[in-house]
Design a protein around this motif. Structure first.
Motif, PDB file in Angstrom:
ATOM      1  N   ALA A   1       0.821  -1.213   0.000  1.00  0.00           N
ATOM      2  CA  ALA A   1       0.000   0.000   0.000  1.00  0.00           C
ATOM      3  C   ALA A   1       0.857   1.265   0.000  1.00  0.00           C
ATOM      4  O   ALA A   1       0.389   2.322  -0.429  1.00  0.00           O
ATOM      5  CB  ALA A   1      -0.943  -0.005   1.198  1.00  0.00           C
ATOM      6  N   LEU A   2       2.089   1.165   0.457  1.00  0.00           N
ATOM      7  CA  LEU A   2       2.959   2.336   0.482  1.00  0.00           C
ATOM      8  C   LEU A   2       3.407   2.760  -0.913  1.00  0.00           C
ATOM      9  O   LEU A   2       3.719   3.932  -1.139  1.00  0.00           O
ATOM     10  CB  LEU A   2       4.184   2.072   1.366  1.00  0.00           C
ATOM     11  CG  LEU A   2       3.878   1.806   2.841  1.00  0.00           C
ATOM     12  CD1 LEU A   2       5.151   1.401   3.574  1.00  0.00           C
ATOM     13  CD2 LEU A   2       3.219   3.008   3.483  1.00  0.00           C
ATOM     14  N   ILE A   3       3.441   1.803  -1.856  1.00  0.00           N
ATOM     15  CA  ILE A   3       3.883   2.142  -3.210  1.00  0.00           C
ATOM     16  C   ILE A   3       2.749   2.084  -4.232  1.00  0.00           C
ATOM     17  O   ILE A   3       2.923   2.534  -5.356  1.00  0.00           O
ATOM     18  CB  ILE A   3       5.040   1.228  -3.668  1.00  0.00           C
ATOM     19  CG1 ILE A   3       4.613  -0.245  -3.677  1.00  0.00           C
ATOM     20  CG2 ILE A   3       6.266   1.436  -2.803  1.00  0.00           C
ATOM     21  CD1 ILE A   3       5.576  -1.165  -4.383  1.00  0.00           C
ATOM     22  N   ASP A   4       1.605   1.557  -3.838  1.00  0.00           N
ATOM     23  CA  ASP A   4       0.470   1.446  -4.754  1.00  0.00           C
ATOM     24  C   ASP A   4      -0.088   2.836  -5.049  1.00  0.00           C
ATOM     25  O   ASP A   4      -0.226   3.662  -4.136  1.00  0.00           O
ATOM     26  CB  ASP A   4      -0.614   0.559  -4.125  1.00  0.00           C
ATOM     27  CG  ASP A   4      -1.752   0.289  -5.068  1.00  0.00           C
ATOM     28  OD1 ASP A   4      -1.659  -0.683  -5.832  1.00  0.00           O
ATOM     29  OD2 ASP A   4      -2.740   1.064  -5.040  1.00  0.00           O
ATOM     30  N   LYS A   5      -0.433   3.080  -6.299  1.00  0.00           N
ATOM     31  CA  LYS A   5      -0.930   4.414  -6.677  1.00  0.00           C
ATOM     32  C   LYS A   5      -2.225   4.784  -5.965  1.00  0.00           C
ATOM     33  O   LYS A   5      -2.488   5.954  -5.714  1.00  0.00           O
ATOM     34  CB  LYS A   5      -1.099   4.518  -8.190  1.00  0.00           C
ATOM     35  CG  LYS A   5      -2.166   3.613  -8.765  1.00  0.00           C
ATOM     36  CD  LYS A   5      -2.259   3.763 -10.280  1.00  0.00           C
ATOM     37  CE  LYS A   5      -3.164   2.712 -10.845  1.00  0.00           C
ATOM     38  NZ  LYS A   5      -4.427   3.155 -11.274  1.00  0.00           N
TER      39      LYS A   5
END
Length: 144
Positions: free
Chosen positions: A119-123
């Motif tokens: 979730a930290l890198i998901d757009k």
């Protein structure tokens, strides 16, 4: 009446708080649905292998999660935090999506929490198992 606007995606902090609360509820589910039957069976001389015990846990948690996700889109902690699992169009998820989400959540959680860290890198800040299942977690308005 005009269609209602789509619900906003839930924030990461709210989802993590709900996940912590979910852990407490799952502990109670396992206490009642796993430990109690196992204690009663063992007391009557019926013993299961480690593989059978893990299968029991897996199926018990699957029943809990999938049931609540397809019957309202919420578990008790999700209701408390006003979260709901929806499909990509904002509608109710299908049983196959709920099952896929559950199955995908195991490696996502067990492999160092990679599905949560995703979730930290998901757009859209979605968990990996939501991406895999085509679902998302939305925040409901306070008045529902």
């Amino acid at each position: 009446m005009p269609p209602s606007p789509p619900l906003p995606s839930a924030g990461l902090g709210r989802r993590l708080a709900s996940l912590l609360y979910e852990g407490l509820v799952l502990f109670a589910v396992l206490l009642i649905g796993f430990w109690l039957p196992q204690a009663l069976l063992l007391g009557n001389g019926i013993q299961f292998s480690a593989r059978q015990l893990w299968l029991h846990v897996f199926l018990l948690l699957m029943l809990y999660c999938v049931w609540f996700w397809i019957n309202g889109g919420q578990t008790l902690p999700m209701k408390t935090w006003r979260l709901r699992i929806v499909n990509a169009n904002g509608g109710a998820i299908r049983p196959t999506q709920a099952l896929l989400r559950y199955l995908a959540s195991w490696p996502c959680l067990l492999l160092g929490g990679i599905g949560i860290l995703w979730a930290l890198i998901d757009k859209d800040r979605q968990f990996l198992h939501d991406r895999v299942a085509g679902t998302r977690i939305v925040q409901e308005p306070a008045n529902t």
